[in-house]
Design an enzyme around this catalytic site. Sequence first.
Site, short mmCIF file in Angstrom:
data_model
loop_
_atom_site.label_atom_id
_atom_site.label_comp_id
_atom_site.label_asym_id
_atom_site.label_seq_id
_atom_site.Cartn_x
_atom_site.Cartn_y
_atom_site.Cartn_z
N SER A 10 1.08 -1.13 0.22
CA SER A 10 -0.15 0.01 0.08
C SER A 10 0.91 1.44 -0.10
O SER A 10 1.58 1.44 1.04
CB SER A 10 -0.85 0.05 1.27
OG SER A 10 -1.31 1.33 1.19
N HIS A 35 -0.94 -1.28 -4.30
CA HIS A 35 -2.43 -1.02 -3.85
C HIS A 35 -2.58 0.45 -3.38
O HIS A 35 -1.62 1.14 -2.81
CB HIS A 35 -2.47 -1.68 -2.39
CG HIS A 35 -3.81 -1.39 -1.55
ND1 HIS A 35 -5.05 -2.31 -1.83
CD2 HIS A 35 -4.27 -0.75 -0.61
CE1 HIS A 35 -5.99 -2.09 -1.10
NE2 HIS A 35 -5.47 -0.92 -0.38
N ASP A 37 -4.57 3.51 -1.90
CA ASP A 37 -5.77 4.00 -1.05
C ASP A 37 -6.29 5.24 -1.11
O ASP A 37 -5.42 6.21 -0.90
CB ASP A 37 -5.46 3.84 0.35
CG ASP A 37 -4.82 2.38 1.06
OD1 ASP A 37 -6.15 1.61 0.77
OD2 ASP A 37 -3.83 2.09 1.32
N MET A 39 -9.04 8.16 -0.05
CA MET A 39 -9.64 8.49 1.04
C MET A 39 -10.33 9.94 0.73
O MET A 39 -9.63 10.70 0.47
CB MET A 39 -8.98 8.40 2.32
CG MET A 39 -8.15 7.07 2.57
SD MET A 39 -7.67 7.03 4.12
CE MET A 39 -6.85 5.49 4.05
N HIS A 68 -8.47 1.04 -4.10
CA HIS A 68 -9.29 0.69 -3.05
C HIS A 68 -10.05 2.11 -2.56
O HIS A 68 -9.22 3.05 -2.13
CB HIS A 68 -8.46 0.32 -1.72
CG HIS A 68 -9.18 0.08 -0.33
ND1 HIS A 68 -8.63 -0.07 0.71
CD2 HIS A 68 -10.54 0.06 -0.28
CE1 HIS A 68 -9.48 -0.29 1.71
NE2 HIS A 68 -10.67 -0.36 1.14
N MET A 70 -12.06 4.53 -0.68
CA MET A 70 -12.98 4.76 0.75
C MET A 70 -13.53 6.17 0.48
O MET A 70 -13.06 7.09 1.13
CB MET A 70 -11.77 4.75 1.78
CG MET A 70 -11.31 3.25 2.09
SD MET A 70 -9.87 3.11 3.07
CE MET A 70 -8.59 3.17 1.45
N MET A 139 -11.53 -5.67 5.58
CA MET A 139 -10.59 -4.84 6.20
C MET A 139 -10.34 -5.33 7.73
O MET A 139 -11.32 -6.00 8.51
CB MET A 139 -11.34 -3.22 6.58
CG MET A 139 -11.45 -2.55 5.61
SD MET A 139 -9.96 -1.93 4.45
CE MET A 139 -9.13 -1.33 5.93
N ASP A 177 -6.57 -6.59 4.31
CA ASP A 177 -6.21 -5.21 4.20
C ASP A 177 -5.89 -4.54 5.77
O ASP A 177 -7.09 -4.35 6.22
CB ASP A 177 -6.67 -4.36 3.22
CG ASP A 177 -6.39 -2.94 3.00
OD1 ASP A 177 -5.34 -2.75 3.65
OD2 ASP A 177 -6.92 -2.01 2.42
N GLY A 178 -4.90 -4.46 6.29
CA GLY A 178 -4.56 -3.64 7.54
C GLY A 178 -3.78 -4.60 8.53
O GLY A 178 -4.16 -5.89 9.00
C1 DX5 Z 1 -6.26 1.35 5.69
C2 DX5 Z 1 -5.87 1.18 4.06
C3 DX5 Z 1 -4.60 0.24 4.29
C4 DX5 Z 1 -3.51 0.62 4.85
C5 DX5 Z 1 -2.98 -0.73 5.23
O1 DX5 Z 1 -7.38 2.30 5.52
O2 DX5 Z 1 -6.93 0.42 3.35
O3 DX5 Z 1 -4.32 -0.17 2.83
O4 DX5 Z 1 -2.69 1.36 4.17
O5 DX5 Z 1 -1.61 -0.34 5.89
P1 DX5 Z 1 -0.99 -1.21 6.78
O6 DX5 Z 1 -0.33 -2.35 5.96
O7 DX5 Z 1 0.41 -0.40 7.48
O8 DX5 Z 1 -2.06 -1.58 7.86
ZN ZN Z 2 -6.36 -0.28 1.29
#
Ligand code: DX5
Ligand code: ZN
Length: 230
Positions: A10, A35, A37, A39, A68, A70, A139, A177-178
């Site tokens: 990510s 990946h 993210d 947001m 992804h 969000m 998640m 993920d997470g």
């Molecule tokens: C959180 C994201 C993840 C995050 C994962 O909302 O969707 O993709 O970046 O990061 P790590 O692997 O550090 O938990």
């Molecule tokens: Zn993510």
Amino acid sequence: MQQAVRIAPSILSADFARLGEEVREVDRAGADWIHIDVMDGHFVPNITIGPDVIRALRPHSDLPFDVHLMIAPTDPYLEAFAEAGADIITTHVEASAHINRTVQHIKSLGKKAGVALNPGTPAQAIQPMLGDIDLVLVMTVNPGFGGQAFIPGQLDKIRELRARIDASGRTIDLEVDGGINKMLAPKAIAAGADALVAGSATFSGSDYGENIAALRGALSTAGRAAAFSG
Ligand code: DX5
Ligand code: ZN
């Protein structure tokens, strides 16, 4: 059927001032997907990047861009993300009152469609979409930030999703993920995951290749242990 494990760094944990270079480095380091993210400060309490940044990153890697979303609403922006270079577009069931329409829209753009579930959403939420989707994202932290701790209670949900996917008879990626690190990766895989997002576990220190290899090594050790014990 559970597929070979894909590692998806990510870029949320990358150096944003050197994003193109960071993407090239994880590509060279053995990543399978990138990946990304997205947001919006509304669906989740953080704001990251949009389609223009994805378009700017596209020439830096030929790996699939695993985007992804969000954000809410989602539908008005799908075309922009598709045109910017997304290969997989994943949207949250909690973000759309019309998730089936959103999935159909992503497919109509010629992209793989993923559906994400927050930790508080049960596995059965994906059941009506199993005939259409290409990926389920679980998640294992509350979305919004990298570097959070994995929520162990989500392992049962991963197991249930694996069973539902297998019963569908379709090829659907099961992505976690997470909070993934080399200790937790084998547990997620044993529960049925076949794609792992790794943000802070990839982008720490200076040797991303070693970090990705450590995740893969943890998996093969787990696999050998299972083979010897079984
Ligand atoms: C959180 C994201 C993840 C995050 C994962 O909302 O969707 O993709 O970046 O990061 P790590 O692997 O550090 O938990
Ligand atoms: Zn993510």
